[in-house]
Design an enzyme around this catalytic site. Structure first.
Site, mmCIF file in Angstrom:
data_model
loop_
_atom_site.group_PDB
_atom_site.id
_atom_site.type_symbol
_atom_site.label_atom_id
_atom_site.label_comp_id
_atom_site.label_asym_id
_atom_site.label_seq_id
_atom_site.Cartn_x
_atom_site.Cartn_y
_atom_site.Cartn_z
ATOM 1 N N GLU A 39 28.879 72.563 -4.855
ATOM 2 C CA GLU A 39 28.262 72.590 -3.521
ATOM 3 C C GLU A 39 28.304 73.981 -2.898
ATOM 4 O OE1 GLU A 39 30.316 69.564 -1.286
ATOM 5 O OE2 GLU A 39 29.777 68.032 -2.742
ATOM 6 N N HIS A 53 26.742 66.414 1.645
ATOM 7 C CA HIS A 53 28.178 66.094 1.851
ATOM 8 C C HIS A 53 28.454 65.792 3.332
ATOM 9 C CE1 HIS A 53 32.444 66.776 0.101
ATOM 10 N NE2 HIS A 53 32.466 65.831 1.040
ATOM 11 N N ILE A 66 29.884 59.101 -3.391
ATOM 12 C CA ILE A 66 30.302 59.638 -2.084
ATOM 13 C C ILE A 66 31.715 60.222 -2.190
ATOM 14 C CG2 ILE A 66 28.842 58.183 -0.607
ATOM 15 C CD1 ILE A 66 32.522 57.407 -1.158
ATOM 16 N N ARG A 81 33.616 62.821 -4.921
ATOM 17 C CA ARG A 81 33.594 64.259 -5.198
ATOM 18 C C ARG A 81 32.604 64.495 -6.329
ATOM 19 N NH1 ARG A 81 35.700 65.178 -0.981
ATOM 20 N NH2 ARG A 81 37.731 66.093 -0.589
ATOM 21 N N ARG A 108 40.951 52.934 0.384
ATOM 22 C CA ARG A 108 40.505 52.652 1.760
ATOM 23 C C ARG A 108 38.976 52.616 1.836
ATOM 24 N NH1 ARG A 108 45.315 56.437 2.944
ATOM 25 N NH2 ARG A 108 44.032 57.714 1.587
ATOM 26 N N ILE A 109 38.324 53.676 1.306
ATOM 27 C CA ILE A 109 36.866 53.762 1.423
ATOM 28 C C ILE A 109 36.200 52.780 0.454
ATOM 29 C CG2 ILE A 109 34.875 55.290 1.083
ATOM 30 C CD1 ILE A 109 36.698 57.609 2.085
#
Ligand code: NAP
Length: 314
Positions: A262, A280, A231, A233, A155-156
């Protein structure tokens, strides 16, 4: 009627916490002083978990909740939810796909442009007085006519590819299998794709299958004029290899929204003038985070009403 009890693993936006507390008895896991003891006293009652892509839900946590029925995760990536354990236990899992696609796609485009046009350096050039003192800033790089390779045309990834095509970039993509009817050429060999493109954009899921999919060999193939955009992980990129490649000039630039540990970010990435670093924030707008939260609330409500889930993973 007694409200079902839902364990909230980490804080969600306030409007979502409000909606959840109307419908459920909430156990705010992150606020418990003595987690083990306090959770034990309510564990039998917990029928749902509300969590995030960051906090996830481990097998160990699910093991403590004998009457758990559903894990509703805030975010599309569910690599931190142990779906194998959930399946074994007959626990349903939901995520929040689609409602964040456009936002994350925009952020990827923003990173591509911020790196290529050196937007943050340009901003500093004005603020520092360098413009006045030194005159015009050095020229930057155009993206028109450049090649971009997307890892994961989901999708992204598809949203990013379609948007970058509008900017005049030439697209190709890599994934575990070809997609009949895809608008862009498929590259089965990631290293070969990296060697062919100017921008390598990571948009696949995290987890064991994609851990360090961008490794030293892929970075070397991308080369000194290449840019890495991530963008997805942090786990998808071998961060130590990235640091070395940037320091040695074996790759050119990096635009990163996600990191391996993170919120810790390696100091060399912070000190480099060739990186753009974001905390993030791919989906982090009021509108999109509200839509994601509403989907968490909706999935829990559907589950407890015995209706089909809106966005099931398991
Ligand atoms: P999606 O629709 O499931 O797309 C994932 C794509 O990755 C699929 O096309 C899949 O291929 C592909 N893929 C799976 N395994 C792969 C592998 N080993 N190598 C290369 N490609 C692989 O998911 P999405 O909604 O686009 O989200 C993608 C990811 O973005 C999420 O999992 C999440 O980690 C990340 N994300 C980050 C942020 C942020 O704030 N930065 C926000 C949202 C999401 P198939 O279709 O062939 O299975």
């Amino acid at each position: 009627m007694t409200k079902p009890t839902v364990l909230v693993v980490g804080p969600l936006p306030q409007n979502i916490m409000d909606a959840l507390s109307e419908a459920y008895e909430l156990v705010r896991y992150w606020t418990l002083q003595d987690r083990e003891k306090e959770l034990a006293s309510v564990a039998d009652r917990v029928r749902g978990i509300a969590t995030t892509g960051h906090y996830g839900a481990s097998r160990a946590l699910m093991d403590l909740l004998p009457n758990l029925e559903i894990v509703a995760s805030f975010g599309v990536g569910y690599d931190a939810v142990d779906v194998v354990a959930a399946r074994e236990k007959g626990v349903r899992v939901t995520n929040t796909p689609d409602v964040l696609t456009d936002e994350v796609g925009n952020l990827a485009v923003l990173l591509v442009l911020a790196v290529s046009r050196e937007m943050l350096a340009a901003d500093r050039y004005v603020r520092s007085g360098d413009w006045k003192a030194k005159g015009d800033m050095a020229l930057t790089r155009s993206i028109r006519g450049k090649k971009a390779g997307v890892i994961g045309l989901g999708r992204i990834g598809k949203d990013i590819a379609d948007k970058l095509a509008v900017f005049g970039m030439e697209l190709q993509w890599h994934g575990p299998r070809d997609k009949p009817g895809a608008d862009y050429p498929y590259r089965a060999d990631l290293t070969a794709m990296a060697a062919d493109v100017d921008y390598l954009i990571v948009a696949c899921p995290g987890g064991a299958a994609t851990r360090h999919i961008v490794n030293d060999a892929v970075l070397n193939a991308l080369g000194p004029d290449g840019t890495l955009i991530n963008i997805s992980r942090g786990s998808c990129v071998d961060e130590a290899a990235l640091v070395e490649a940037l320091q040695a000039g074996r790759i050119g630039w990096a635009g990163l929204d996600v990191f391996e540990d993170e919120p810790a970010v390696p100091q060399p990435l912070i000190e480099s003038s060739r990186t753009v670093l974001l905390p993030h924030v791919g989906s982090a707008t009021v509108e999109t985070r509200t839509a994601m939260g509403n989907l968490v609330v909706e999935n829990l409500a559907l589950h407890f009403a015995g209706e089909p889930l809106a966005t099931p993973v398991v």
